[in-house]
Scaffold this motif. Structure first.
Motif, PDB file in Angstrom:
ATOM      1  N   PRO A 146       0.834  -1.213   0.000  1.00 27.08           N
ATOM      2  CA  PRO A 146       0.000   0.000   0.000  1.00 27.08           C
ATOM      3  C   PRO A 146       0.864   1.257   0.000  1.00 27.08           C
ATOM      4  N   THR A 147       0.286   2.343  -0.448  1.00 27.24           N
ATOM      5  CA  THR A 147       1.023   3.608  -0.500  1.00 27.24           C
ATOM      6  C   THR A 147       0.436   4.671   0.420  1.00 27.24           C
ATOM      7  N   GLU A 148      -0.810   4.483   0.837  1.00 31.79           N
ATOM      8  CA  GLU A 148      -1.439   5.463   1.717  1.00 31.79           C
ATOM      9  C   GLU A 148      -1.132   5.107   3.162  1.00 31.79           C
ATOM     10  N   GLY A 149      -0.527   6.064   3.857  1.00 36.41           N
ATOM     11  CA  GLY A 149      -0.039   5.805   5.203  1.00 36.41           C
ATOM     12  C   GLY A 149      -1.069   6.028   6.283  1.00 36.41           C
ATOM     13  N   PRO A 150      -0.616   5.834   7.524  1.00 32.96           N
ATOM     14  CA  PRO A 150       0.761   5.456   7.857  1.00 32.96           C
ATOM     15  C   PRO A 150       1.048   3.979   7.572  1.00 32.96           C
ATOM     16  N   ILE A 151       2.285   3.722   7.164  1.00 29.80           N
ATOM     17  CA  ILE A 151       2.715   2.364   6.840  1.00 29.80           C
ATOM     18  C   ILE A 151       4.025   2.090   7.560  1.00 29.80           C
ATOM     19  N   LEU A 152       4.137   0.910   8.124  1.00 30.24           N
ATOM     20  CA  LEU A 152       5.356   0.515   8.824  1.00 30.24           C
ATOM     21  C   LEU A 152       5.931  -0.726   8.153  1.00 30.24           C
ATOM     22  N   LEU A 153       7.070  -0.557   7.493  1.00 33.14           N
ATOM     23  CA  LEU A 153       7.782  -1.683   6.894  1.00 33.14           C
ATOM     24  C   LEU A 153       8.705  -2.282   7.951  1.00 33.14           C
ATOM     25  N   VAL A 154       8.539  -3.553   8.230  1.00 35.64           N
ATOM     26  CA  VAL A 154       9.329  -4.218   9.263  1.00 35.64           C
ATOM     27  C   VAL A 154      10.057  -5.394   8.624  1.00 35.64           C
ATOM     28  N   TYR A 211      13.965  -7.900   8.121  1.00 34.84           N
ATOM     29  CA  TYR A 211      15.186  -8.518   8.634  1.00 34.84           C
ATOM     30  C   TYR A 211      16.387  -7.885   7.931  1.00 34.84           C
ATOM     31  N   HIS A 212      17.386  -7.487   8.706  1.00 33.43           N
ATOM     32  CA  HIS A 212      18.587  -6.863   8.166  1.00 33.43           C
ATOM     33  C   HIS A 212      19.532  -7.933   7.621  1.00 33.43           C
ATOM     34  N   MET A 213      19.827  -7.834   6.327  1.00 29.77           N
ATOM     35  CA  MET A 213      20.851  -8.703   5.757  1.00 29.77           C
ATOM     36  C   MET A 213      22.227  -8.188   6.173  1.00 29.77           C
ATOM     37  N   LEU A 214      23.268  -8.925   5.824  1.00 28.18           N
ATOM     38  CA  LEU A 214      24.621  -8.565   6.214  1.00 28.18           C
ATOM     39  C   LEU A 214      24.975  -7.162   5.732  1.00 28.18           C
ATOM     40  N   MET A 215      25.385  -6.292   6.644  1.00 30.28           N
ATOM     41  CA  MET A 215      25.772  -4.908   6.379  1.00 30.28           C
ATOM     42  C   MET A 215      24.620  -4.054   5.852  1.00 30.28           C
ATOM     43  N   GLY A 216      23.428  -4.607   5.825  1.00 32.16           N
ATOM     44  CA  GLY A 216      22.276  -3.845   5.359  1.00 32.16           C
ATOM     45  C   GLY A 216      22.361  -3.428   3.905  1.00 32.16           C
ATOM     46  N   LEU A 217      23.002  -4.255   3.083  1.00 31.92           N
ATOM     47  CA  LEU A 217      23.219  -3.877   1.684  1.00 31.92           C
ATOM     48  C   LEU A 217      21.945  -3.926   0.849  1.00 31.92           C
ATOM     49  N   GLU A 218      20.876  -4.485   1.412  1.00 31.69           N
ATOM     50  CA  GLU A 218      19.613  -4.496   0.664  1.00 31.69           C
ATOM     51  C   GLU A 218      18.920  -3.136   0.705  1.00 31.69           C
ATOM     52  N   LEU A 219      19.347  -2.285   1.627  1.00 32.52           N
ATOM     53  CA  LEU A 219      18.655  -1.026   1.882  1.00 32.52           C
ATOM     54  C   LEU A 219      18.681  -0.042   0.709  1.00 32.52           C
ATOM     55  N   PRO A 220      19.841   0.231   0.078  1.00 35.29           N
ATOM     56  CA  PRO A 220      19.851   1.211  -1.022  1.00 35.29           C
ATOM     57  C   PRO A 220      18.910   0.855  -2.168  1.00 35.29           C
ATOM     58  N   ALA A 257      -1.782   2.045  11.697  1.00 35.87           N
ATOM     59  CA  ALA A 257      -0.823   1.881  10.603  1.00 35.87           C
ATOM     60  C   ALA A 257      -0.866   0.463  10.042  1.00 35.87           C
ATOM     61  N   THR A 258      -0.611   0.362   8.756  1.00 35.93           N
ATOM     62  CA  THR A 258      -0.504  -0.941   8.106  1.00 35.93           C
ATOM     63  C   THR A 258       0.916  -1.460   8.276  1.00 35.93           C
ATOM     64  N   ILE A 259       1.068  -2.612   8.899  1.00 35.01           N
ATOM     65  CA  ILE A 259       2.389  -3.207   9.090  1.00 35.01           C
ATOM     66  C   ILE A 259       2.674  -4.149   7.918  1.00 35.01           C
ATOM     67  N   VAL A 260       3.754  -3.880   7.219  1.00 28.48           N
ATOM     68  CA  VAL A 260       4.142  -4.691   6.061  1.00 28.48           C
ATOM     69  C   VAL A 260       5.442  -5.416   6.394  1.00 28.48           C
ATOM     70  N   PRO A 261       5.369  -6.703   6.734  1.00 28.20           N
ATOM     71  CA  PRO A 261       6.608  -7.454   6.996  1.00 28.20           C
ATOM     72  C   PRO A 261       7.288  -7.816   5.675  1.00 28.20           C
ATOM     73  N   PHE A 262       8.610  -7.833   5.684  1.00 31.56           N
ATOM     74  CA  PHE A 262       9.333  -8.205   4.471  1.00 31.56           C
ATOM     75  C   PHE A 262      10.648  -8.886   4.850  1.00 31.56           C
ATOM     76  N   GLY A 263      11.205  -9.569   3.897  1.00 36.97           N
ATOM     77  CA  GLY A 263      12.487 -10.227   4.108  1.00 36.97           C
ATOM     78  C   GLY A 263      13.285 -10.228   2.822  1.00 36.97           C
ATOM     79  N   LEU A 296      11.603   0.023   9.543  1.00 38.40           N
ATOM     80  CA  LEU A 296      12.172  -0.361  10.834  1.00 38.40           C
ATOM     81  C   LEU A 296      12.797  -1.746  10.747  1.00 38.40           C
ATOM     82  N   TYR A 297      14.027  -1.836  11.234  1.00 37.75           N
ATOM     83  CA  TYR A 297      14.699  -3.125  11.404  1.00 37.75           C
ATOM     84  C   TYR A 297      14.815  -3.370  12.909  1.00 37.75           C
TER      85      TYR A 297
END
Length: 314
Positions: A180-188, A190-199, A299-305, A264-265
């Protein structure tokens, strides 16, 4: 006199080039300067200038205002680097951004966007202290292209990341259609090594959803204590430029209250710096208070991995 014959409408580089040629042509005439300004008058002016400079330098310690110094590494006219070092030592609240590949005309050269530097160092604000929510300016299109598209180009090619999302009916599709795009939205996640998935994640949301993710980040990314007089425009500046805020309950509260998309991680730095044998292991707190806060704002909580990055590091 040197600027009279300069054509109008020239680019800054051409203007400087023509001005330099005009000044060179005036050199033979400078011998008559002594006839215009008497020697004693010239010496008096130099003495007055030295006196004024000495007084100014003696009062630098009293300046309490924030100062941002931009210094060039290849300035062939003035010792910009040394002056930046002196000012950082003399001024109480001075920060430096050092551009090692730029010359004397720093603000006229390619590769430097003054607004980007001001935004990334939090010098743009409406009050005495920077407010991460109300004072934040999203990246411009040029900043997005430079730091997200071009900056992530090599990593994007190497990772060949593919993103999938789940629609309301449970169907899994490629892309972010199910988010979803209409907030509030909380993406939660798992942090991969060094957080390289973030950019790549932030870039994809900007490109597809036209949404700026506000990441909750470690406070060390916002600390200025380790900055030096040779501090270059770094990854920490880019993180701040793209909307990160220091981790705290109050900032998360403010972001959700403004219908933002928050990232959020829960595992934080410990999860991003996991050791060998801890791949795909969550280091989440036993009592995730973020759920309670998200519920307060509906808020809509969107879990991801993410998968693959930890495998590459083996």
């Amino acid at each position: 006199m040197a600027t009279v014959s300069i054509e109008k409408g020239l680019s800054p580089a051409k203007t400087i080039e023509q001005l330099s040629e005009n000044l060179t042509g005036l050199l033979p005439r400078l011998s008559g300067l002594a006839d215009i300004i008497p020697k004693q008058a010239l010496l008096w002016k130099i003495k007055l200038l030295n006196s004024a400079a000495a007084y100014t330098n003696s009062r630098l310690h009293a300046i309490k205002a924030e100062v941002l110094v931009l210094a060039s590494g290849k300035d062939n006219m003035l010792p910009s680097g040394d002056e930046a070092q002196r000012l950082k030592t003399s001024l109480k609240n001075c920060r430096v951004r050092y551009f090692k590949d730029n010359g004397h005309t720093l603000l006229l050269e390619d590769g430097l966007n003054l607004l980007s530097v001001i935004k990334a160092t939090h010098m743009y604000r409406h009050s005495r202290r920077y407010d991460y929510i109300s004072d934040y300016l999203p990246p411009s299109m040029s900043e997005y292209k430079k730091f997200a598209v071009e900056g992530n180009g090599l990593f994007r090619t190497a990772a060949s990341a593919a993103m999938f999302s789940t629609l309301g009916d449970g169907k899994i599709v490629r892309g972010l259609e199910g988010v979803p795009t209409e907030g509030p939205i909380l993406l939660v996640g798992y942090h991969m090594l060094m957080g390289l998935e973030l950019p790549l994640l932030i870039e994809e949301f900007l490109r597809v959803k036209k949404v700026m993710i506000r990441g909750i980040a470690h406070p060390i990314l916002f600390s200025t204590k380790s900055e030096t007089a040779k501090q270059e425009f770094s990854g920490n500046d880019i993180v701040r430029l793209f909307g990160a805020v220091p981790v705290s309950a109050s900032y998360m509260f403010k972001l959700l209250s403004t219908n933002s998309m928050v990232l959020l991680y829960p595992g934080g730095a410990r999860e991003a710096l996991h050791r060998k044998g801890e791949e795909y292991k969550c280091f989440w707190p036993d009592q995730p208070e973020f759920v309670r806060m998200a519920a307060q704002f509906g808020a809509t909580i969107v879990p991801f991995g993410a998968v693959g990055e930890d495998d590459l590091a083996q």
